[in-house]
Design a protein around this motif. Structure first.
Motif, mmCIF file in Angstrom:
data_model
loop_
_atom_site.group_PDB
_atom_site.id
_atom_site.type_symbol
_atom_site.label_atom_id
_atom_site.label_comp_id
_atom_site.label_asym_id
_atom_site.label_seq_id
_atom_site.Cartn_x
_atom_site.Cartn_y
_atom_site.Cartn_z
ATOM 1 N N ILE A 1 0.838 -1.203 0.000
ATOM 2 C CA ILE A 1 0.000 0.000 0.000
ATOM 3 C C ILE A 1 0.876 1.257 0.000
ATOM 4 N N VAL A 2 1.947 1.242 0.783
ATOM 5 C CA VAL A 2 2.866 2.386 0.795
ATOM 6 C C VAL A 2 3.541 2.538 -0.563
ATOM 7 N N LEU A 3 3.960 1.422 -1.160
ATOM 8 C CA LEU A 3 4.582 1.467 -2.484
ATOM 9 C C LEU A 3 3.605 1.983 -3.541
ATOM 10 N N ALA A 4 2.369 1.562 -3.475
ATOM 11 C CA ALA A 4 1.359 2.040 -4.434
ATOM 12 C C ALA A 4 1.095 3.533 -4.256
ATOM 13 N N ALA A 5 1.047 3.999 -3.014
ATOM 14 C CA ALA A 5 0.834 5.428 -2.768
ATOM 15 C C ALA A 5 2.013 6.247 -3.282
ATOM 16 N N PHE A 6 3.223 5.755 -3.089
ATOM 17 C CA PHE A 6 4.405 6.449 -3.605
ATOM 18 C C PHE A 6 4.393 6.496 -5.128
ATOM 19 N N THR A 7 4.081 5.370 -5.767
ATOM 20 C CA THR A 7 4.042 5.308 -7.232
ATOM 21 C C THR A 7 2.969 6.236 -7.789
ATOM 22 N N LEU A 8 1.810 6.250 -7.155
ATOM 23 C CA LEU A 8 0.744 7.139 -7.593
ATOM 24 C C LEU A 8 1.151 8.605 -7.436
ATOM 25 N N GLY A 9 1.833 8.943 -6.366
ATOM 26 C CA GLY A 9 2.307 10.309 -6.167
ATOM 27 C C GLY A 9 3.324 10.731 -7.205
ATOM 28 N N VAL A 10 4.245 9.834 -7.549
ATOM 29 C CA VAL A 10 5.229 10.148 -8.597
ATOM 30 C C VAL A 10 4.533 10.335 -9.940
ATOM 31 N N VAL B 1 1.410 11.290 -10.534
ATOM 32 C CA VAL B 1 0.666 12.555 -10.531
ATOM 33 C C VAL B 1 1.632 13.736 -10.675
ATOM 34 N N GLY B 2 2.775 13.680 -10.024
ATOM 35 C CA GLY B 2 3.766 14.740 -10.141
ATOM 36 C C GLY B 2 4.312 14.879 -11.551
ATOM 37 N N VAL B 3 4.620 13.758 -12.182
ATOM 38 C CA VAL B 3 5.128 13.798 -13.565
ATOM 39 C C VAL B 3 4.056 14.322 -14.504
ATOM 40 N N LEU B 4 2.831 13.843 -14.362
ATOM 41 C CA LEU B 4 1.755 14.323 -15.231
ATOM 42 C C LEU B 4 1.465 15.805 -15.006
ATOM 43 N N GLY B 5 1.654 16.283 -13.798
ATOM 44 C CA GLY B 5 1.471 17.703 -13.525
ATOM 45 C C GLY B 5 2.550 18.568 -14.155
ATOM 46 N N MET B 6 3.735 18.010 -14.385
ATOM 47 C CA MET B 6 4.835 18.772 -14.976
ATOM 48 C C MET B 6 4.849 18.736 -16.496
ATOM 49 N N VAL B 7 4.116 17.821 -17.119
ATOM 50 C CA VAL B 7 4.164 17.673 -18.581
ATOM 51 C C VAL B 7 3.798 18.960 -19.318
ATOM 52 N N PRO B 8 2.731 19.697 -18.963
ATOM 53 C CA PRO B 8 2.447 20.939 -19.700
ATOM 54 C C PRO B 8 3.578 21.965 -19.600
#
Length: 100
Positions: free
Chosen positions: A44-53, A55-62
Motif C-alpha cells: 500500500i505504501v509502495l502504491a501510494a508512492f508510485t501514484l504520487g510520482v 501525478v507529479g510527472v503528469l502535472g509537470m508535462v504541460p
C-alpha cells in the motif's frame, strides 16, 4: 568518494528492505461506495508512492511542453551563422615557435 556513495546507497536499500520486512501485516484500504482493498502495508505504501510520482510527472508535462516549444522558437529565430562561434582574435592565439 565513489565507495562512500556506494555505501550510502547500500544503507538506504537495506533500510527500505528492513521496512518492507517489518510491515507485512495485512491492511485494509476503504475506498468510496464500500469498496475495499486488502494488501500488505508495504504494498500500500509502495502504491501510494508510485501514484504520487505519476501525478507529479503528469502535472509537470504541460510546463515541459511549453519550455520545449519556447526553446524551439528561440532556435528557429536565430540564424545559423549567429549560432556558430566567432573566430578568435589574433592576440588570443598561442605564440608559435619559428625556426624549429
Amino acid at each position: 568518494m565513489k565507495y562512500l556513495l556506494w555505501l550510502l546507497k547500500a544503507a538506504i536499500f537495506f533500510t527500505l528492505f528492513a521496512f518492507a520486512l517489518n510491515n507485512q501485516q495485512d491492511t485494509t484500504v476503504h475506498f468510496f461506495f464500500g469498496t475495499r482493498w486488502n494488501a500488505p502495508l508495504v504494498l500500500i505504501v509502495l502504491a501510494a508512492f508510485t501514484l504520487g510520482v505519476a501525478v507529479g510527472v503528469l502535472g509537470m508535462v504541460p510546463r515541459w511542453w511549453r519550455h520545449r516549444s519556447a526553446v524551439r522558437r528561440i532556435q528557429a529565430e536565430q540564424p545559423a551563422a549567429a549560432v556558430a562561434a566567432p573566430p578568435a582574435p589574433e592576440s588570443a592565439l598561442p605564440p608559435t615557435i619559428h625556426g624549429i
